[in-house]
Motif scaffolding. Structure first.
Motif, short mmCIF file in Angstrom:
data_model
loop_
_atom_site.label_atom_id
_atom_site.label_comp_id
_atom_site.label_asym_id
_atom_site.label_seq_id
_atom_site.Cartn_x
_atom_site.Cartn_y
_atom_site.Cartn_z
N GLY A 56 0.79 -1.22 0.00
CA GLY A 56 0.00 0.00 0.00
C GLY A 56 0.82 1.27 0.00
O GLY A 56 2.06 1.24 0.04
N ILE A 65 -3.12 3.72 2.55
CA ILE A 65 -4.19 3.56 1.56
C ILE A 65 -3.74 2.59 0.49
O ILE A 65 -2.54 2.31 0.35
N TYR A 66 -4.71 2.09 -0.31
CA TYR A 66 -4.38 1.08 -1.32
C TYR A 66 -5.00 1.44 -2.67
O TYR A 66 -5.87 0.74 -3.18
N PRO A 67 -4.52 2.53 -3.29
CA PRO A 67 -5.13 2.97 -4.56
C PRO A 67 -4.56 2.28 -5.80
O PRO A 67 -5.04 2.52 -6.91
N HIS A 82 -4.54 -4.19 -4.96
CA HIS A 82 -5.73 -3.95 -4.14
C HIS A 82 -6.78 -3.10 -4.86
O HIS A 82 -7.98 -3.40 -4.80
N ASN A 83 -6.33 -1.99 -5.49
CA ASN A 83 -7.22 -1.09 -6.24
C ASN A 83 -8.40 -0.58 -5.41
O ASN A 83 -9.52 -0.45 -5.90
N LYS A 84 -8.14 -0.27 -4.14
CA LYS A 84 -9.21 0.26 -3.27
C LYS A 84 -9.24 1.79 -3.41
O LYS A 84 -8.95 2.55 -2.48
N ILE A 85 -9.58 2.23 -4.62
CA ILE A 85 -9.47 3.65 -4.95
C ILE A 85 -10.47 4.50 -4.19
O ILE A 85 -10.12 5.54 -3.62
N GLU A 86 -11.73 4.08 -4.15
CA GLU A 86 -12.76 4.88 -3.49
C GLU A 86 -12.48 4.99 -1.99
O GLU A 86 -12.65 6.06 -1.38
N GLU A 87 -12.06 3.89 -1.40
CA GLU A 87 -11.72 3.91 0.02
C GLU A 87 -10.55 4.85 0.28
O GLU A 87 -10.54 5.62 1.26
N ALA A 88 -9.56 4.82 -0.62
CA ALA A 88 -8.39 5.69 -0.49
C ALA A 88 -8.80 7.16 -0.61
O ALA A 88 -8.31 8.03 0.13
N THR A 91 -10.32 8.38 2.62
CA THR A 91 -9.29 8.58 3.65
C THR A 91 -8.56 9.91 3.45
O THR A 91 -8.40 10.71 4.38
#
Length: 714
Positions: A323, A341-343, A347-353, A356
Motif C-alpha cells: 500500500g 491507503i491502497y489505490p 488492491h485497487n481500493k481507490i474509493e476507500e483511499a 481517507t
C-alpha cells in the motif's frame, strides 16, 4: 617554490590574501566562518575557493613532508648529490618525486638485485659506459664466471638485468615516455563475454588517451572490475624504445647492442607496465576529481532548492502490495497524522483511499501533496491528480525524489526521531518534509545517497565524502539555522558545532525551554568560546528581544551594528517592521567606505550588516525560482514527439541532464541538445532545480526512455 607563493600563482591571489587565509586556517577557523566573517582579511574569497585553496594547501604541505623523507633517506644512504637535491626541491608533484626516489627506494628481491649480489655491477657499469676500445661483452664476462655465475652468458644476462632496472628507474626516460603515451597512446577495450549488457558499446573500442571523456573512463573501469571488459593502453613500441635509445645509447659497438637488448627488456617487463598503470590511475583520478566536483555542485543546487513554507502537506510513499503510506505534516514539519491507503494494484481500493485522503484534507486543511517517485509512483500520481480535481480546493502536488529515503527511514537516527512509527511511515514523513524544506531534511541522509551524481560508488569514498560534507556545511551555514527548531543533524552541520555539541544544544533546549538569545549558547555543555565564535553568526533566534540575534550579523559586530542604527535613528522595532529608509539613506549619502571607517569596521562587514538589517531572518533560498508544482498528470504514453513541456532539472551529468517533465521517467537532454552554442559541460548552462522548457524528440514507451531538446524547433 615556497607554498604561499605557489598558491598566489595558482589561484591568482595577492600575497596578503594568501598569508591571511593560511593564518586563519592554521588557527582552526572553519571555512564558512572565514568566508562570511573574515572578508577583510581574505579579500572576500568565497567558500568554494577557500575549500579549493585549503585542499591544495594540504597537498603541497604533504608534498613538502614527503620531500623531507626522501632527502633523509637518500642522505642516510650517502648517495645525495647537489643535482639530486635540486631535482627533489623543484619537484611539483608526487609523481615527479616518486620518479626521483625510485632508484634509491629499498627494493624487494629483483633480478637486478640478485645479479648485484653475485658481483655483476662492475660488468654492467662497463657495458653501459659503451666506451670505444672496450673489449667485447662476451670477453668482459669471462672475468665474472664463478660458482654463482655458471657461464659468460649468465654473467651477461645478469648485467643486462642491472642495466634494465637502471633504465627503468631513470626519471628522465619515464617522464618522456609518460608524456608520449599520454599524447599518442590509445586506450583499448575488449569484451570478455558473449553478453556484455550495458557494456556492449565497449566490445571492440579504442580512443586516444588524451581525448577520452571521463564518464567513459568510469564506465570502462566498472566494466573491467565486473569482469566484462579487458582494458589496456596501446603505444608504438618502436617510438617508445627509440626515445630510450636516444637517452642511453652512446656509441654503436658491441656493448651498445647489449644496452639495446637491456632497454627492450626494460620497456616490456618494467617500464611500460608501470607507466600504463600510472596513466590509467591518472585518468581515473582526474575523472573522479571532476565527477566529484559535478556531484558536489549538483548536491549544492539540490540542497539550496527553495522551501515551500507554511503549507500543510500530505506525504505519499507509494507501494503496490504493502500500500501507499500516508503522513500529514504541518507547515513546520510536525507530524499530525499517518495512515495507509491502497489505490494501486493489486488492491485497487481507490474509493476507500479517496475517502481517507479527503478526510485528512478537510481535517487539517491540507494544501499540498508530496509523492515519492519510487514503486507505484505513477499510479499514485494519477490517483492524487483525480482527487485534486474532485476536491477543487486549489491543492497542488509535486513528485519528490525518494533517493536515500529508505536509508534514512531504516536508520538509528529515524528510529530516535520517530520511535512510534514503522519504517514505511517514516519514509512518508521524510517525503513530505523534503518538499517543505529540502535542506533541513536531506542533511539527515548521507549525501552520496541523494541521487544527483554519476558513478558515485566508483569514486574514492574519502574524497567524495569530504567534498559533499563541505557542500552540506556551506549550504547550511549560508541559509542559517533556527536554534529553536533545528534537529541535531542540522545543528551538527553548523560551523564549529560537533555532533556531541549539537545533541547538547537540543538537550539544553528541552530542559530550559526555547533559547531567548544567542549568548545562551555559552551555557551549553562543551560549547566553549572558540566554538561560539565559529557558530554564533549562523544560528538564528527569532524569539530574541535583540533583533540582531535573528540575522547573520555576528555578535562581534553587534556594537558596530547598534551604533549604525543609532546614527540612522532606527530602532529594533523599525528593523522588525522593515522601516529602515533612514538606514539606507545614510548609507547612500555617506558611502559605505566612509561609514565603515566611522564605525571602525571593514567595508565588506558594513555591507553585510546593512543587508541583514534590511531583511532580518531572511532565507536566501526564497529569492530563487519556486519549485514547479502540478495539479494534473501525464503518463509516458501521453508524451508525443514535438510536444512542448515544462520540467525540472533533476540531475546534471557529463553527457547531458535528466529533466522531470511530469511523468514517472525523467527525460534526457543530451549535451548536444542543450544549446546552439558550444559548451564544455552541461553544468555550464544547467543546474539541479532549474525550471526549463523542453521539446520532445523521441519516446520509447517499451524501454521507458524520453529524448528531449532545449532547442526550440523552427
Amino acid at each position: 617554490m615556497e607554498i604561499a607563493k605557489q598558491l598566489e600563482k595558482e589561484f591568482n591571489l595577492k600575497p596578503w590574501q594568501v598569508s591571511n587565509t593560511l593564518e586563519l586556517i592554521d588557527a582552526g577557523n572553519t571555512i564558512p566562518f572565514i568566508a562570511r566573517y573574515r572578508k577583510e582579511a581574505t579579500g572576500s574569497l568565497d567558500d568554494q575557493l577557500l575549500r579549493e585553496l585549503s585542499d591544495r594547501l594540504a597537498y603541497l604541505r604533504n608534498l613538502e613532508e614527503q620531500k623531507g623523507k626522501v632527502i633523509s633517506s637518500i642522505t642516510e644512504q650517502e648517495l645525495m648529490t647537489e643535482e639530486i637535491l635540486k631535482s627533489i626541491e623543484s619537484a611539483q608533484t608526487m609523481t615527479e618525486l616518486e620518479d626521483i626516489y625510485r632508484p634509491f627506494r629499498p627494493k624487494r628481491k629483483t633480478r637486478a638485485s640478485e645479479a648485484k649480489a653475485k658481483g655483476l655491477q662492475p660488468l654492467a657499469d662497463t657495458i653501459y659506459a659503451q666506451e670505444k676500445g672496450t673489449a667485447a661483452p662476451i670477453i668482459l664476462a669471462e672475468d665474472y664466471v664463478t660458482e654463482e655465475v655458471e657461464s659468460t652468458e649468465a654473467a651477461l644476462r645478469g648485467a643486462r638485468d642491472i642495466i634494465a632496472e637502471a633504465v627503468s628507474d631513470d626519471p628522465q626516460g619515464r617522464k618522456l615516455l609518460r608524456y608520449a603515451v599520454k599524447s599518442h597512446g590509445l586506450l583499448t577495450v575488449k569484451g570478455t563475454q558473449e553478453e556484455l549488457g550495458v557494456y556492449e558499446m565497449y566490445r571492440e573500442y579504442s580512443e586516444p588517451v588524451n581525448k577520452i571523456a571521463r564518464h567513459r573512463i568510469l564506465a570502462i573501469n566498472r566494466g573491467e572490475k565486473e569482469g566484462f571488459l579487458k582494458v589496456s593502453i596501446d603505444f608504438d613500441k618502436t617510438i617508445a624504445t627509440d626515445l630510450l635509445y636516444n637517452l642511453h645509447c652512446k656509441n654503436n659497438n658491441a656493448c651498445t647492442n647489449e644496452v639495446i637488448t637491456a632497454i627492450d627488456d626494460a620497456f616490456t617487463r618494467l617500464i611500460f607496465p608501470s607507466v600504463e598503470r600510472e596513466i590509467r590511475n591518472e585518468l581515473t583520478d582526474s575523472a573522479c576529481e571532476k565527477s566529484i566536483k559535478v556531484f558536489a555542485e549538483n548536491t549544492r543546487q539540490l540542497l539550496m532548492q527553495p522551501p515551500v513554507k507554511n503549507r500543510v502537506t500530505i506525504g505519499l510513499d507509494p507501494g503496490y502490495r504493502t500500500g501507499c503510506k500516508v503522513a500529514v505534516v504541518d507547515g513546520t514539519g510536525k507530524v499530525l497524522d499517518t495512515g495507509v491507503i491502497y489505490p494501486a494494484p493489486p488492491h485497487n481500493k481507490i474509493e476507500e483511499a479517496k475517502k481517507t485522503i479527503t478526510r485528512l484534507v478537510e481535517k487539517y486543511n491540507v494544501q499540498m501533496f508530496a509523492i515519492g517517485n519510487g514503486t507505484a509512483s505513477h499510479e499514485t500520481e494519477v490517483f492524487a491528480s483525480e482527487l485534486i480535481k474532485e476536491l477543487n480546493r486549489g491543492i497542488v502536488y509535486m513528485v519528490v525524489s525518494e533517493a536515500g529515503a529508505s536509508v534514512y527511514s531504516a536508520s538509528k537516527l529515524a528510529a530516535e526521531e520517530f520511535p512510534d512509527y514503522d519504517v514505511s511511515l517514516r519514509s512518508a514523513v521524510s517525503i513530505a518534509r523534503r518538499l517543505q524544506d529540502p535542506l533541513a531534511e536531506l542533511v539527515k541522509i548521507d549525501p552520496k545517497a541523494i541521487g544527483v551524481g554519476q558513478y558515485q560508488h566508483d569514486m574514492p569514498q574519502k574524497e567524495l565524502t569530504g567534498a559533499l560534507d563541505g557542500v552540506v556545511e556551506d549550504c547550511v551555514n549560508s541559509v542559517g539555522v533556527d536554534l529553536n527548531t533545528a534537529s541535531p543533524q542540522l545543528l551538527s552541520r553548523v560551523a564549529g558545532v560537533s555532533s556531541a555539541v549539537a545533541k547538547n544544544i537540543v538537550a539544553f533546549r528541552e530542559e530550559n525551554g526555547h533559547f531567548t538569545s544567542r549568548s545562551q549558547l555559552l551555557k551549553v555543555s562543551k560549547l566553549g568560546p572558540k566554538a561560539y565564535e565559529q557558530c554564533a553568526g549562523f544560528l538564528r533566534v527569532a524569539e530574541s528581544k535583540n533583533v540582531l540575534d535573528n540575522t547573520a550579523v555576528h555578535p562581534e559586530s553587534y556594537e558596530a551594528a547598534k551604533k549604525l542604527l543609532c546614527l540612522c535613528n532606527v530602532s529594533d522595532s523599525d528593523v522588525r517592521s522593515g522601516n529602515i529608509a533612514m538606514l539606507k539613506a545614510k548609507t547612500a549619502t555617506e558611502g559605505t567606505s566612509a561609514l565603515a571607517a566611522q564605525l571602525g569596521i571593514g567595508e565588506p562587514t558594513l555591507i553585510d550588516i546593512v543587508s541583514e538589517l534590511s531583511k532580518p531572518g531572511r532565507d536566501p533560498r526564497d529569492e530563487l525560482p519556486q519549485p514547479l508544482l502540478r495539479s494534473d498528470v501525464m503518463g509516458i504514453e501521453d508524451i508525443k514527439a514535438g510536444m512542448e513541456l515544462k520540467g525540472t532539472v533533476r540531475n546534471v551529468i557529463d553527457f547531458g541532464a535528466f529533466v522531470d517533465v511530469g511523468v514517472h521517467q525523467d527525460g534526457l537532454v543530451h549535451i548536444s541538445q542543450i544549446t546552439n552554442r558550444y559548451i564544455k559541460h552541461p553544468s555550464d548552462v544547467l543546474k539541479v532545480g532549474d525550471i526549463v522548457t523542453v521539446w520532445v524528440l523521441d519516446v520509447d514507451v517499451n524501454r521507458k526512455r524520453i529524448s528531449l531538446t532545449m532547442k526550440k524547433p523552427k
